[in-house]
Design a protein around this motif. Structure first.
Motif, PDB file in Angstrom:
ATOM      1  N   VAL A  43       0.842  -1.191   0.000  1.00  0.00           N
ATOM      2  CA  VAL A  43       0.000   0.000   0.000  1.00  0.00           C
ATOM      3  C   VAL A  43       0.881   1.247   0.000  1.00  0.00           C
ATOM      4  O   VAL A  43       1.806   1.360   0.815  1.00  0.00           O
ATOM      5  N   ILE A  44       0.590   2.144  -0.921  1.00  0.00           N
ATOM      6  CA  ILE A  44       1.310   3.415  -1.018  1.00  0.00           C
ATOM      7  C   ILE A  44       0.290   4.529  -0.898  1.00  0.00           C
ATOM      8  O   ILE A  44      -0.619   4.646  -1.719  1.00  0.00           O
ATOM      9  N   ARG A  45       0.420   5.335   0.133  1.00  0.00           N
ATOM     10  CA  ARG A  45      -0.479   6.469   0.327  1.00  0.00           C
ATOM     11  C   ARG A  45       0.312   7.770   0.173  1.00  0.00           C
ATOM     12  O   ARG A  45       1.394   7.901   0.739  1.00  0.00           O
ATOM     13  N   PHE A  46      -0.250   8.708  -0.545  1.00  0.00           N
ATOM     14  CA  PHE A  46       0.445   9.995  -0.722  1.00  0.00           C
ATOM     15  C   PHE A  46      -0.569  11.098  -0.984  1.00  0.00           C
ATOM     16  O   PHE A  46      -1.638  10.868  -1.556  1.00  0.00           O
ATOM     17  N   GLY A  47      -0.220  12.285  -0.543  1.00  0.00           N
ATOM     18  CA  GLY A  47      -1.093  13.433  -0.715  1.00  0.00           C
ATOM     19  C   GLY A  47      -0.764  14.221  -1.970  1.00  0.00           C
ATOM     20  O   GLY A  47       0.215  13.958  -2.669  1.00  0.00           O
ATOM     21  N   GLU A  48      -1.594  15.218  -2.240  1.00  0.00           N
ATOM     22  CA  GLU A  48      -1.373  16.094  -3.394  1.00  0.00           C
ATOM     23  C   GLU A  48      -0.013  16.766  -3.313  1.00  0.00           C
ATOM     24  O   GLU A  48       0.661  16.968  -4.314  1.00  0.00           O
ATOM     25  N   SER A  49       0.417  17.095  -2.094  1.00  0.00           N
ATOM     26  CA  SER A  49       1.693  17.797  -1.925  1.00  0.00           C
ATOM     27  C   SER A  49       2.858  16.948  -2.392  1.00  0.00           C
ATOM     28  O   SER A  49       3.848  17.460  -2.917  1.00  0.00           O
ATOM     29  N   TYR A  50       2.749  15.627  -2.231  1.00  0.00           N
ATOM     30  CA  TYR A  50       3.842  14.744  -2.659  1.00  0.00           C
ATOM     31  C   TYR A  50       4.013  14.789  -4.174  1.00  0.00           C
ATOM     32  O   TYR A  50       5.127  14.827  -4.688  1.00  0.00           O
TER      33      TYR A  50
END
Length: 276
Positions: free
Chosen positions: A77-84
């Motif tokens: 699982v890879i979670r990331f936000g818009e900022s990333y």
């Protein structure tokens, strides 16, 4: 409906589970889920599809999803936000955010290219090893691997997006659409005369050619694509409206608002307040 949040720009982990721990949740971030083993069904935004090993799902902000598992399953699982996504200077995928958001229209695995499937297998195996070991430069290694996986995912989403055009004998239309997406923030480079010249056509012929192969006029395509990008900026970024206006090359905020209201029936500020 409960909301699921992340508190870091990037979170990566391996999990082995026999039931989905999160159900009926709406996310405010991107999540890539790769199936290492097991089977079952994946539900996203009311759509349900059977999953299998080596499937890669991309869940976008505001999506609602859950898994029904048939026994023990393993996932990366890879979670990331818009900022990333924004902080990394993607060399040739200026529109990567829009490509990633396009996945909200998809329910199945985003992997459609066989060669890329093998690359993802290798990438995920490496990522799992790096995540599970504590060593120097671990965070940097994780980020490099995640970025490579994101580029491969974006490439496959682009293939899906352009698939309706793939049956055309003249593949130049795909190059034209790639050019448009690359320069969507540079209005001067998207004038019909400029685009036509770029691809060795007269302005008159280009207009009819584009409509024939895409099903709509150049102006309609540009407007729809730009509106989608503006929506994503308003929904998922902290940019001020005047900054968004500048980014997309509008003369001023009033001009941009008129353009947005013509297509969405409300101002940019009202859209942002109503959707957050």
């Amino acid at each position: 409906m409960a909301r699921e949040n992340i508190y870091q720009a990037l979170e990566v982990y391996y999990e082995q589970i026999d039931s989905c721990p999160l159900r009926d949740r709406q996310f405010n971030f991107f999540e890539l889920v790769y199936v290492l083993s097991g089977k079952g069904s994946h539900k996203v935004n009311g759509n349900c599809i059977q999953f299998q090993v080596e499937d890669l799902f991309l869940i976008t902000p505001q999506d609602c999803h859950e898994f029904d598992l048939e026994g023990m399953c393993e996932f990366m699982v890879i979670r990331f936000g818009e900022s990333y996504v924004k902080e990394y200077q993607w060399k040739s995928i200026d529109h990567i955010e829009c490509l990633l958001h396009y996945a909200s229209q998809l329910s199945a695995s985003v992997l459609v290219n066989e060669e890329d499937k093998e690359l993802i297998v290798q990438g995920m195996q490496m990522l799992r090893k790096v995540v599970e070991m504590e060593a120097m430069y671990q965070e940097d290694l994780i980020r490099h691997l995640v970025n490579a996986i994101l580029v491969i995912a974006a490439r496959n989403i682009a293939m899906i997006q352009l698939e309706p055009l793939s049956n055309h004998a003249d593949t130049k239309i795909i190059s034209i659409l790639n050019y448009i997406q690359e320069h969507i923030r540079e209005p001067a480079l998207l004038k019909i005369a400029v685009v036509a010249n770029q691809f060795g056509m007269s302005s008159t012929y280009f207009g009819s050619y584009f409509r024939k192969h895409s099903g709509e006029s150049l102006q309609s395509y540009l407007s729809a694509y730009k509106i989608r990008l503006l929506e994503h900026r308003l929904l998922f970024s902290e940019m001020r409206i005047n900054e968004i206006v500048d980014e997309f090359g509008f003369a001023d905020e009033s001009h941009c608002n008129k353009f947005f209201k013509r297509h969405k029936g409300m101002s940019m500020s009202a859209f942002r307040k109503g959707k957050v």
